[in-house]
Enzyme design. Sequence first.
Site, PDB file in Angstrom:
ATOM      1  N   GLU A   1      83.056  46.575 -80.277  1.00 46.83           N
ATOM      2  CA  GLU A   1      83.740  47.873 -80.416  1.00 46.83           C
ATOM      3  C   GLU A   1      84.390  47.989 -81.788  1.00 46.83           C
ATOM      4  O   GLU A   1      84.324  49.047 -82.437  1.00 46.83           O
ATOM      5  CB  GLU A   1      84.781  47.973 -79.302  1.00 46.83           C
ATOM      6  CG  GLU A   1      85.651  49.192 -79.288  1.00 46.83           C
ATOM      7  CD  GLU A   1      86.730  49.030 -78.236  1.00 46.83           C
ATOM      8  OE1 GLU A   1      87.913  48.893 -78.612  1.00 46.83           O
ATOM      9  OE2 GLU A   1      86.404  49.010 -77.029  1.00 46.83           O
TER      10      GLU A   1
ATOM     11  N   LYS B   1      84.639  40.421 -71.975  1.00 49.51           N
ATOM     12  CA  LYS B   1      85.407  41.585 -72.435  1.00 49.51           C
ATOM     13  C   LYS B   1      85.849  41.397 -73.878  1.00 49.51           C
ATOM     14  O   LYS B   1      85.883  42.347 -74.664  1.00 49.51           O
ATOM     15  CB  LYS B   1      86.625  41.789 -71.526  1.00 49.51           C
ATOM     16  CG  LYS B   1      87.575  42.920 -71.956  1.00 49.51           C
ATOM     17  CD  LYS B   1      86.890  44.263 -72.039  1.00 49.51           C
ATOM     18  CE  LYS B   1      87.863  45.437 -72.053  1.00 49.51           C
ATOM     19  NZ  LYS B   1      89.031  45.314 -72.887  1.00 49.51           N
TER      20      LYS B   1
END
Length: 294
Positions: A171, A164
Amino acid sequence: MQIGLVGLGKMGGNMRERIRDAGHTVIGFDTDPARSDVDHLSDLVDRLDGPCVVWVMVPAGNVTQQVIDQLGSLLKPGDVVVDGGNSRWTDDEKHARELGARGIGFVDAGVSGGVWGLENGYALMVGGEEEHVERLRPIFDALKPDGPYGYVHAGGVGAGHFAKMVHNGIEYAMMQAYAEGWELLEKAGSVDNVREVFRSWQGGTVIRSWLLDLAVDALDEDEHLQRLRGYAGDSGEGRWTVEAAIDNAVPLPAITASLFARFASRQEDSPQMKMVAALRNQFGGHAVESAKEA
């Protein structure tokens, strides 16, 4: 299946609803009594049938440590704790050791989906021992998006949050690229309608994505992002990604530059950070600062 859920904020509250919609029983606890199903964390544990599963969705760091310490004293051997927040993977290893000494299992779950997860499902990156992870498969299946994708048992303890973390680093870089392109289009005198240029990219181009869709949504709300201050925070995972890259001698120029761009936004009103701030608000409900607050 029955599960306890600690932390019923933006994501935790929606996760409770999605799990319940799938037919499971969720007993939730939050420090805000208006959200909570029980008065105390001990009440949550008391209402769970053993062996218990408790999912923690609270801020990373000291708050997570405090909750896990409390659960360690309340749960019994054979129970399992899941940390679904944005904890650093090295904390997972510590938590697994502490709980394991009491016979309590530990699973780390990187969760992506933001405020849209209730409707669209959550991407789940999970770390832990196979027996503990498999116990939670009904809950993972309830939370993940429909279809074959959106869930992975990434490896042992810490692998879920490490995955993550890298996801969030990517991102950062993607948002920065959209933001830089948007600023250049705004500054170029030859382009009359930047918002519609972005909209035209939503079909048939190699840079189409959900982030692009959210950028268009943000521009529909505020065409030139004039109501936003050019400031964007960071949750820590971008920093951890860069630190891990240094530890592993992996070059990450784009992700590193995007992190430093956020630092620059704290020194001046950055046009690019208006777009990054707008995107973070669109997909995650993160707070933005108005231009009047500058």
